[in-house]
Design a protein around this motif. Structure first.
Motif, PDB file in Angstrom:
ATOM      1  N   GLN A  71     -52.653  44.479 -20.484  1.00  0.00           N
ATOM      2  CA  GLN A  71     -52.137  45.348 -21.548  1.00  0.00           C
ATOM      3  C   GLN A  71     -50.612  45.335 -21.492  1.00  0.00           C
ATOM      4  OE1 GLN A  71     -54.927  45.967 -23.560  1.00  0.00           O
ATOM      5  NE2 GLN A  71     -53.582  47.654 -24.114  1.00  0.00           N
ATOM      6  N   PRO A  72     -49.930  45.390 -22.645  1.00  0.00           N
ATOM      7  CA  PRO A  72     -48.478  45.618 -22.601  1.00  0.00           C
ATOM      8  C   PRO A  72     -48.257  47.035 -22.057  1.00  0.00           C
ATOM      9  CG  PRO A  72     -49.285  45.245 -24.873  1.00  0.00           C
ATOM     10  CD  PRO A  72     -50.489  45.333 -24.002  1.00  0.00           C
ATOM     11  N   SER A  73     -47.260  47.210 -21.151  1.00  0.00           N
ATOM     12  CA  SER A  73     -47.111  48.556 -20.574  1.00  0.00           C
ATOM     13  C   SER A  73     -46.542  49.509 -21.630  1.00  0.00           C
ATOM     14  CB  SER A  73     -46.266  48.539 -19.308  1.00  0.00           C
ATOM     15  OG  SER A  73     -45.173  47.691 -19.477  1.00  0.00           O
ATOM     16  N   TRP A  74     -47.152  50.687 -21.715  1.00  0.00           N
ATOM     17  CA  TRP A  74     -46.793  51.675 -22.731  1.00  0.00           C
ATOM     18  C   TRP A  74     -45.343  52.123 -22.614  1.00  0.00           C
ATOM     19  CZ3 TRP A  74     -48.683  52.816 -27.184  1.00  0.00           C
ATOM     20  CH2 TRP A  74     -50.042  52.719 -27.446  1.00  0.00           C
ATOM     21  N   GLN A  75     -44.852  52.204 -21.364  1.00  0.00           N
ATOM     22  CA  GLN A  75     -43.512  52.785 -21.182  1.00  0.00           C
ATOM     23  C   GLN A  75     -42.409  51.887 -21.720  1.00  0.00           C
ATOM     24  OE1 GLN A  75     -45.570  51.892 -18.713  1.00  0.00           O
ATOM     25  NE2 GLN A  75     -44.522  51.180 -16.886  1.00  0.00           N
ATOM     26  N   HIS A  76     -42.764  50.636 -22.106  1.00  0.00           N
ATOM     27  CA  HIS A  76     -41.738  49.749 -22.647  1.00  0.00           C
ATOM     28  C   HIS A  76     -41.885  49.568 -24.156  1.00  0.00           C
ATOM     29  CE1 HIS A  76     -41.881  48.397 -18.267  1.00  0.00           C
ATOM     30  NE2 HIS A  76     -40.886  49.247 -18.433  1.00  0.00           N
ATOM     31  N   GLN A  77     -42.596  50.505 -24.800  1.00  0.00           N
ATOM     32  CA  GLN A  77     -42.747  50.463 -26.255  1.00  0.00           C
ATOM     33  C   GLN A  77     -42.222  51.754 -26.855  1.00  0.00           C
ATOM     34  OE1 GLN A  77     -46.834  49.135 -27.257  1.00  0.00           O
ATOM     35  NE2 GLN A  77     -46.939  48.784 -25.063  1.00  0.00           N
ATOM     36  N   ARG A  78     -42.090  51.733 -28.203  1.00  0.00           N
ATOM     37  CA  ARG A  78     -41.676  52.966 -28.894  1.00  0.00           C
ATOM     38  C   ARG A  78     -42.778  54.015 -28.762  1.00  0.00           C
ATOM     39  NH1 ARG A  78     -39.185  51.869 -34.591  1.00  0.00           N
ATOM     40  NH2 ARG A  78     -40.632  53.588 -34.976  1.00  0.00           N
ATOM     41  N   ARG A  79     -42.356  55.270 -28.773  1.00  0.00           N
ATOM     42  CA  ARG A  79     -43.332  56.356 -28.622  1.00  0.00           C
ATOM     43  C   ARG A  79     -44.378  56.347 -29.737  1.00  0.00           C
ATOM     44  NH1 ARG A  79     -42.902  60.287 -25.273  1.00  0.00           N
ATOM     45  NH2 ARG A  79     -44.236  61.551 -26.606  1.00  0.00           N
ATOM     46  N   ASP A  80     -43.972  55.898 -30.940  1.00  0.00           N
ATOM     47  CA  ASP A  80     -44.919  55.923 -32.062  1.00  0.00           C
ATOM     48  C   ASP A  80     -45.602  54.562 -32.262  1.00  0.00           C
ATOM     49  OD1 ASP A  80     -42.799  54.481 -33.008  1.00  0.00           O
ATOM     50  OD2 ASP A  80     -42.540  55.639 -34.856  1.00  0.00           O
ATOM     51  N   ALA A  81     -45.538  53.683 -31.266  1.00  0.00           N
ATOM     52  CA  ALA A  81     -46.169  52.352 -31.392  1.00  0.00           C
ATOM     53  C   ALA A  81     -47.677  52.501 -31.574  1.00  0.00           C
ATOM     54  CB  ALA A  81     -45.881  51.525 -30.141  1.00  0.00           C
ATOM     55  N   PRO A  82     -48.283  51.602 -32.390  1.00  0.00           N
ATOM     56  CA  PRO A  82     -49.740  51.634 -32.503  1.00  0.00           C
ATOM     57  C   PRO A  82     -50.392  51.090 -31.237  1.00  0.00           C
ATOM     58  CG  PRO A  82     -48.827  49.835 -33.809  1.00  0.00           C
ATOM     59  CD  PRO A  82     -47.664  50.572 -33.227  1.00  0.00           C
ATOM     60  N   VAL A  83     -51.674  51.411 -31.065  1.00  0.00           N
ATOM     61  CA  VAL A  83     -52.424  50.901 -29.914  1.00  0.00           C
ATOM     62  C   VAL A  83     -52.610  49.399 -30.097  1.00  0.00           C
ATOM     63  CG1 VAL A  83     -54.670  50.989 -28.763  1.00  0.00           C
ATOM     64  CG2 VAL A  83     -53.626  53.091 -29.660  1.00  0.00           C
TER      65      VAL A  83
END
Ligand code: UDP
Length: 361
Positions: A71-83
């Motif tokens: 999975q791409p790590s969540w902490q390196h995406q925008r807060r409103d990024a889609p799943v």
């Protein structure tokens, strides 16, 4: 020993194989949870990425593996990024297997901050519980965690109160902390005049602040951890005079603790709401006092004057100024605090209480 032995399936992080370090603190949490619950007489199966190895102390668990893309790590995406679900992703494969095998278990335990397992919670016949591994970093995951909490909050546990405060919870949270096998950490009474920093080398960990504090003091900073973001590591290196940072790489616990114990103090400088802060406790277990920002899990773990010092978040001069006070503390007091508060046995007891309450037993 447990009153009633449970058959538990623990689903690991969909980021990296166990033993690689890519899963960050979740790898240590999994090792402690599995070894601690085995010691209490429960039956454990671990489901993780292909290539994973069972950590030390977990040999009596069964290991199932699945191939797949991280999975791409969540902490390196925008807060409103889609799943996101990548092509050939590991995450749905792990959960396909967990769903197929659920009838053989009393409970499934998820250790990942990902939308899919939270969403699955009310769909499964076997109770699915979550030890939430991060503070809030993504709106989609936060929303589904809040939905689970409204449906049955007993299914959720958190590492710290500060982490739990990030989420919308109708009831007070179950806080289980974390656990450490203290036999794996040797107390070091006589340190070198070296400062230390441990963590994934990534922007949310704030290494640049620790480097600047070390530079202000004219001290060397030993850095251990997986370089997750090489461009960021290079920028930090360039931000201080050559020789300030002593890069030590990512080491297995046995070597890490032997080197870490020789530090006079650990600097801990996260920029996010760190869910817990394993490295803070690991340093203290070796007798190393910690200077940390008053933020996230480390803000709860550091007891000023006992095992370290706290300073206002992002205040680098205050960080540098607090080092002398930390170094003056009794190193034995750091170790004693960990023995009292963060042993693996105590963690396993807290986990068992949570599991039995969630299962209504
Ligand atoms: N770690 C390690 N070797 C290293 C550096 C770090 O095994 O050289 C481990 C450390 O023991 C800790 C984890 O990496 O368990 C980092 O966990 P933490 O909770 O501090 O942060 P996370 O990476 O989960 O955000």
């Amino acid at each position: 020993m447990a009153a009633e032995a449970l058959r538990l399936l623990v689903v690991s992080t969909p980021v990296g194989t166990l033993g690689s370090g890519k899963g960050g603190g979740v790898e240590l949490t999994l090792a402690s949870l599995v070894a601690g619950l085995l010691e209490r007489g429960h039956g454990l199966t671990v489901l993780a990425a292909s290539g994973s190895r069972l950590p030390a102390g977990c040999e009596r668990a069964r290991l199932w593996t699945c191939p797949g893309v991280d999975q791409p790590s969540w902490q390196h995406q925008r807060r409103d990024a889609p799943v996101q679900i990548p092509v050939n992703a590991l995450l749905p494969r792990l959960w396909q297997r967990a769903v197929a095998e659920q009838a053989g278990f009393d409970a499934l335990i998820n250790l990942a901050y990902d939308w899919l397992p939270f969403w699955l919670t009310p769909q499964l016949a076997t109770p699915l519980l979550h030890l939430v591994s991060m503070g809030s970093v993504a709106e989609a995951t936060d929303a589904v965690i809040a939905e689970v909490a409204r449906w049955d909050q007993r299914r959720l546990a958190f590492h710290t109160l500060t982490q739990a405060k990030d989420f919308q919870l109708p009831e007070p949270p179950v806080v289980v902390g974390n656990g450490f096998d203290l036999r794996a950490y040797a107390f070091c009474a006589a340190p070198e005049p070296l400062l230390g920093w441990v963590g994934r080398i990534a922007p949310e960990k704030g290494l640049e602040d620790a480097a600047r504090a070390a530079a202000l003091l004219g001290r060397r900073l030993a850095v251990w951890g997986l370089v997750e973001d090489p461009a960021y590591a290079a920028a930090v290196e360039a931000s201080v005079s050559a020789g300030t940072i002593d890069w030590r790489g990512f080491l297995p616990t046995a070597q890490l603790q032997a080197e870490l114990g020789r530090c006079a103090a650990l600097l801990n400088t996260p920029k996010w709401n760190e869910a817990y802060g394993n490295v803070v406790v690991e340093a203290m277990a070796c007798g190393v006092p910690v200077v940390a920002y008053r933020r996230g899990g480390p803000g709860e773990l550091v007891q000023p004057g006992v095992n370290g010092q706290l300073v206002p978040p992002d205040d680098v001069p205050a960080l540098a100024a607090a080092v002398a006070g930390a170094e003056a503390l009794d190193r034995r007091g750091c170790r004693t605090w960990v023995e009292r508060s963060c042993s693996r046995a105590a963690f396993a007891e807290r986990l068992e209480r949570w599991l039995l309450a969630a299962l209504g037993r």
